[in-house]
Design an enzyme around this catalytic site. Structure first.
Site, PDB file in Angstrom:
ATOM      1  N   CYS A   1      37.409  33.008  35.770  1.00 16.25           N
ATOM      2  CA  CYS A   1      36.858  33.309  36.831  1.00 16.25           C
ATOM      3  C   CYS A   1      36.282  34.456  36.214  1.00 16.25           C
ATOM      4  O   CYS A   1      35.993  34.846  35.266  1.00 16.25           O
ATOM      5  CB  CYS A   1      36.719  33.884  38.792  1.00 16.25           C
ATOM      6  SG  CYS A   1      37.924  35.034  38.513  1.00 16.25           S
TER       7      CYS A   1
ATOM      8  N   GLU B   1      45.157  37.280  34.681  1.00 16.19           N
ATOM      9  CA  GLU B   1      44.325  37.650  33.527  1.00 16.19           C
ATOM     10  C   GLU B   1      44.264  39.392  33.940  1.00 16.19           C
ATOM     11  O   GLU B   1      44.148  39.686  32.438  1.00 16.19           O
ATOM     12  CB  GLU B   1      42.858  36.952  33.512  1.00 16.19           C
ATOM     13  CG  GLU B   1      42.651  35.877  32.882  1.00 16.19           C
ATOM     14  CD  GLU B   1      42.511  35.044  34.225  1.00 16.19           C
ATOM     15  OE1 GLU B   1      41.974  33.666  34.668  1.00 16.19           O
ATOM     16  OE2 GLU B   1      42.886  35.075  35.329  1.00 16.19           O
TER      17      GLU B   1
END
Length: 155
Positions: free
Chosen positions: A76, A48
């Site tokens: 996360c 990401e």
């Protein structure tokens, strides 16, 4: 999500945890990435993060408003923070991450109204495919570890 799965497979092929991410704006891919923590020796080299960096560079802006992020596994805490800070509009993710995901599993960071931005979340998109890649990777990793132990014991 198919492109994110391809990115995840690219990570798998270089012995990285197979997570892939793609950012789309107006139907065009403007950023993509897969995990590179081991190769880059960088704790922040998550799929990401790399996709966000590429998209920001493409747009010459840190604001990724009206962009969609497709990622194979629930983000996360670090990645969720970057998603919030870059103002991504929509997140589509595949497999849940019960040990580290903060979108639905451990917390619900992206929908927390105390932040100045919330993200529309669409979960478990092609989750079976994403989970299968992860299972294959960790099975292979366990086998490599087992072989390494055996070869170390035979010396």
């Amino acid at each position: 999500m198919n492109l994110a799965l391809i990115e995840a497979k690219n990570a798998f092929y270089v012995n990285e945890v197979p997570i892939g991410a793609v950012i789309v704006k107006d139907g065009k891919v403007i950023g993509s990435g897969h995990n590179l923590r081991e190769l880059a020796e960088d704790a922040t080299a998550h799929a990401e993060m790399l996709a966000i960096q590429e998209a920001c560079s493409y747009l010459d802006s840190w604001r990724l408003e009206d962009c969609d992020l497709y990622v194979t596994v629930e983000p996360c805490l670090m990645c969720a923070g970057a998603i919030l800070n870059s103002r991504i509009k929509n997140l589509y993710y595949g497999a849940k991450n019960p040990k580290g995901g903060v979108v639905d599993s451990l917390y619900q960071v992206l929908g927390d109204t105390r932040f100045n931005h919330q993200v529309n979340v669409y979960s478990e998109v092609m989750a079976d495919e994403a989970a299968q890649i992860m299972k294959q990777f960790f099975k292979a990793a366990r086998q490599r570890k087992k072989l390494a132990r055996r070869s170390g014991q035979s010396k």
